[in-house]
Motif scaffolding. Structure first.
Motif, short mmCIF file in Angstrom:
data_model
loop_
_atom_site.label_atom_id
_atom_site.label_comp_id
_atom_site.label_asym_id
_atom_site.label_seq_id
_atom_site.Cartn_x
_atom_site.Cartn_y
_atom_site.Cartn_z
N TYR A 21 0.79 -1.22 0.00
CA TYR A 21 0.00 0.00 0.00
C TYR A 21 0.83 1.28 0.00
CZ TYR A 21 -3.43 -3.49 1.37
OH TYR A 21 -4.19 -4.63 1.43
N GLN A 22 0.28 2.28 -0.70
CA GLN A 22 0.92 3.60 -0.73
C GLN A 22 0.96 4.20 0.68
OE1 GLN A 22 -1.26 5.90 -3.62
NE2 GLN A 22 -0.54 4.67 -5.36
N ASP A 23 -0.07 3.94 1.44
CA ASP A 23 -0.12 4.35 2.85
C ASP A 23 -0.10 3.07 3.67
OD1 ASP A 23 -0.49 5.54 5.29
OD2 ASP A 23 -2.64 5.91 5.00
N PRO A 24 1.08 2.59 4.07
CA PRO A 24 1.18 1.27 4.70
C PRO A 24 0.28 1.13 5.93
CG PRO A 24 3.34 2.03 4.06
CD PRO A 24 2.41 3.18 3.85
N LEU A 25 -0.11 -0.12 6.16
CA LEU A 25 -1.14 -0.47 7.14
C LEU A 25 -0.51 -1.06 8.39
CD1 LEU A 25 -4.28 -0.89 7.47
CD2 LEU A 25 -3.92 -3.13 6.43
N GLU A 26 -0.91 -0.59 9.56
CA GLU A 26 -0.53 -1.22 10.82
C GLU A 26 -1.74 -1.98 11.36
OE1 GLU A 26 0.83 -0.26 15.43
OE2 GLU A 26 0.34 1.40 14.07
N ILE A 27 -1.65 -3.30 11.39
CA ILE A 27 -2.74 -4.13 11.92
C ILE A 27 -2.50 -4.31 13.42
CG2 ILE A 27 -3.78 -6.42 11.90
CD1 ILE A 27 -3.10 -6.56 8.91
N THR A 28 -3.52 -3.99 14.21
CA THR A 28 -3.35 -4.02 15.67
C THR A 28 -4.03 -5.22 16.33
OG1 THR A 28 -5.30 -2.59 15.94
CG2 THR A 28 -3.11 -1.53 15.83
N HIS A 29 -5.11 -5.72 15.76
CA HIS A 29 -5.75 -6.89 16.35
C HIS A 29 -6.70 -7.53 15.34
CE1 HIS A 29 -8.55 -3.57 17.17
NE2 HIS A 29 -9.52 -4.46 17.31
N GLY A 30 -7.11 -8.75 15.65
CA GLY A 30 -8.00 -9.47 14.75
C GLY A 30 -8.90 -10.42 15.51
N GLU A 31 -9.95 -10.85 14.84
CA GLU A 31 -10.88 -11.83 15.40
C GLU A 31 -11.58 -12.54 14.25
OE1 GLU A 31 -14.82 -12.13 18.31
OE2 GLU A 31 -13.67 -10.27 18.20
N GLY A 32 -11.55 -13.85 14.26
CA GLY A 32 -12.18 -14.60 13.18
C GLY A 32 -11.50 -14.33 11.86
N ARG A 33 -12.26 -13.85 10.90
CA ARG A 33 -11.72 -13.53 9.57
C ARG A 33 -11.50 -12.03 9.38
NH1 ARG A 33 -14.09 -17.46 11.50
NH2 ARG A 33 -16.08 -16.50 10.96
N VAL A 35 -9.67 -8.17 10.70
CA VAL A 35 -8.61 -7.48 11.42
C VAL A 35 -8.95 -5.99 11.48
CG1 VAL A 35 -6.80 -9.14 10.82
CG2 VAL A 35 -7.21 -7.17 9.31
N TRP A 36 -8.27 -5.29 12.40
CA TRP A 36 -8.47 -3.85 12.56
C TRP A 36 -7.11 -3.16 12.49
CZ3 TRP A 36 -11.56 -7.49 14.50
CH2 TRP A 36 -12.94 -7.28 14.47
N ASP A 37 -7.10 -1.93 11.94
CA ASP A 37 -5.84 -1.18 11.89
C ASP A 37 -5.76 -0.20 13.05
OD1 ASP A 37 -7.32 1.11 11.23
OD2 ASP A 37 -6.71 1.12 9.12
N ALA A 38 -4.66 0.56 13.07
CA ALA A 38 -4.41 1.47 14.20
C ALA A 38 -5.43 2.59 14.29
CB ALA A 38 -3.00 2.05 14.08
N HIS A 39 -6.17 2.83 13.21
CA HIS A 39 -7.20 3.88 13.22
C HIS A 39 -8.58 3.31 13.54
CE1 HIS A 39 -4.25 6.63 11.55
NE2 HIS A 39 -3.99 5.74 10.60
N GLY A 40 -8.65 2.01 13.80
CA GLY A 40 -9.93 1.39 14.12
C GLY A 40 -10.71 0.91 12.92
N THR A 41 -10.14 0.98 11.71
CA THR A 41 -10.83 0.52 10.51
C THR A 41 -10.82 -1.00 10.46
OG1 THR A 41 -10.08 2.51 9.35
CG2 THR A 41 -10.91 0.70 8.00
N LYS A 42 -11.95 -1.57 10.13
CA LYS A 42 -12.13 -3.02 10.09
C LYS A 42 -11.96 -3.52 8.66
CE LYS A 42 -15.71 -6.50 11.15
NZ LYS A 42 -17.12 -6.67 11.64
N TYR A 43 -11.27 -4.66 8.50
CA TYR A 43 -11.05 -5.26 7.19
C TYR A 43 -11.38 -6.75 7.24
CZ TYR A 43 -8.08 -1.11 6.53
OH TYR A 43 -7.60 0.17 6.48
N ALA A 381 -7.72 -0.50 -4.13
CA ALA A 381 -9.18 -0.35 -4.15
C ALA A 381 -9.86 -1.34 -3.22
CB ALA A 381 -9.69 -0.52 -5.58
N ALA A 382 -9.33 -2.56 -3.16
CA ALA A 382 -9.90 -3.55 -2.25
C ALA A 382 -9.74 -3.10 -0.80
CB ALA A 382 -9.23 -4.91 -2.47
N ARG A 383 -8.57 -2.57 -0.48
CA ARG A 383 -8.36 -2.06 0.89
C ARG A 383 -9.35 -0.94 1.20
NH1 ARG A 383 -3.22 1.38 3.37
NH2 ARG A 383 -4.30 1.93 5.31
N ALA A 384 -9.52 -0.04 0.26
CA ALA A 384 -10.46 1.06 0.47
C ALA A 384 -11.88 0.54 0.72
CB ALA A 384 -10.45 2.00 -0.73
#
Length: 429
Positions: A21-33, A35-43, A381-384
């Motif tokens: 990613y152009q703006d690299p992602l920091e994953i902080t935690h996950g559950e099941g399938r 994960v969430w990033d440092a800003h609280g966004t769910k993927y 685009a998938a990340r977005a």
């Protein structure tokens, strides 16, 4: 916060340590399938830390096993008896299908393949190795030396003499226009001709489905046909199951079983999914091959108690919940859904794979030219849209790699497919 971490990353880590990613992602935690990033966004996670979170993020059974074992002892090295290591080795040996099997645990797939090469070259007294074009086997000096993918080969120096064989990519190369039977015959003829021009190799190492290469594979049965040629000459077959093992392909527990008319490989390597994120790799081989080394050896971190506890809990969960069957069922639905999407997107050359190991190859519309920019655009685009996927391929990284945890539900497969549909369609906008 993430911007500061990126600057610190660049200050102390190598430039060649790739980030998505152009703006690299920091994953902080996950559950099941998810994960969430440092800003609280769910993927929705369709890549699992490169096919490593195999069952689920924060799987309670694995978390409990790790916590309980860590409360007793984390590590002692292989110089001492280790009950969790013996118990996991017993299960892996039985599942491998290799008769009179012995198991050696490592910390990664790279180290597992290193060990397999050490065993094969020692057993055969040869430093010549056959490998597949478009292959990837790890990051170490010896495993880079047998990697047939230029994008992951930073040096031509190697302790091994490596010769590359046709067959790992069905839809490209000089035999692509043939039907499956003709393709197999041509690849076998090429292998036979190659062996006539060299001293006997130690082994052929091959991924049943090429992972970093973009989830490409030969027709079923190719490696069985290769095996007949190899066996006549005493050449070993090493099946690199680092990405294909543990039921991910759905149809089989191991990738080699799609080629099984001549039985299991002589040596099998594994890693990634068995630890569900814990650092486990390993080698399974017949006793005569595994025991051919005539010097002492140990492993400081391979087989350490806390990783073995995780592996046992994870494997038990996978088998008891038939995640191989789930990969077959849900993966089949996801592949068909993606093929329906691809039929409306000119950039998509092929949707391929089996189970929950799916590749989407992108090219410039109307041509066979790889389009790595399109792959990068779809990744963004998938990340977005809330979906994490991977990419790879031997032709300039132009294939999307989709490999969710094997517990993926039908609803989650539909959710991910819808996001990918939108991301792929955005290429034409």
């Amino acid at each position: 916060m993430t911007e500061d971490l990126l600057g610190r990353h660049r200050d102390v880590l190598p430039d060649w340590l790739a980030l998505y990613y152009q703006d690299p992602l920091e994953i902080t935690h996950g559950e099941g399938r998810y994960v969430w990033d440092a800003h609280g966004t769910k993927y929705l996670d369709f890549f699992g830390g490169i096919l490593t979170t195999m069952t689920a993020h924060a799987l309670p059974e694995v978390t409990k096993a790790v916590t309980e074992q860590a409360g007793r002892i984390i590590h002692s090295s292989t110089l001492y008896l280790n009950r969790p290591m013996v118990e996991l080795a017993e299960r892996v040996a039985q599942l491998s299908g290799i008769p009179d099997a012995r198991v050696f645990f490592t910390t990664s797939g790279t180290e597992a393949n290193d060990t397999a090469l050490l065993l094969a070259t020692t057993y055969r007294r040869s430093n010549t190795v056959l490998a597949m074009r478009n292959s990837y086997h790890g990051r170490s000096f010896s495993s880079v030396g047998i990697t047939g993918n230029r994008g992951w080969s930073p040096t031509s120096l190697s302790p091994l003499q490596t010769m590359y064989v046709h067959g790992g990519v069905r839809n490209r190369g000089p035999f692509a226009a043939m039907d499956d039977d003709g393709f197999v015959r041509a690849c076998v003829d090429d292998l036979t001709d190659l062996l006539g021009h060299t001293r006997p190799p130690a082994a052929l190492i091959a991924e049943p489905i090429q992972g970093v290469g973009g989830f490409t594979s030969p027709p079923d049965g190719l490696y069985a046909a290769f095996r007949e040629v190899l066996s006549e000459r005493g050449i070993l077959w090493i099946a690199d199951e680092v990405q294909t093992g543990w039921g991910r392909t759905g149809d089989h527990f191991w990738g080699w079983q799609a080629h099984d008319r001549n039985g299991p490989p002589d040596i099998l390597t594994f890693a990634k999914g068995i630890g569900n994120g814990m650092s486990i790799g390993g080698v399974v081989a017949r006793a005569d091959i595994m025991n051919c080394l005539d010097s002492n050896s140990i492993s400081t971190f391979g087989g350490t108690q806390v990783t073995m506890a995780a592996g046992l809990a994870n494997l038990t969960y996978l088998l008891e919940h038939d995640l191989q069957g789930n990969a077959r069922r849900v993966g089949g639905l996801l592949i068909e859904r993606l093929r329906a999407v691809a039929a409306r997107v000119p950039h998509v050359r092929e949707v391929r794979g089996r189970g929950l190991m799916i590749g989407v190859e992108l090219t410039t519309p109307g041509t066979d030219r790889a389009d790595p920019d399109a792959a990068s655009a779809v990744l963004e685009a998938a990340r977005a849209g809330g979906l994490l996927i991977g990419k790879g391929g031997g032709h300039n990284t132009s294939a999307l790699r989709i490999a969710p945890p094997l517990s993926l539900t039908v609803a989650e497969a539909e959710e991910g497919a819808a996001i990918l549909d939108h991301a792929l369609r955005s290429l034409d906008q």
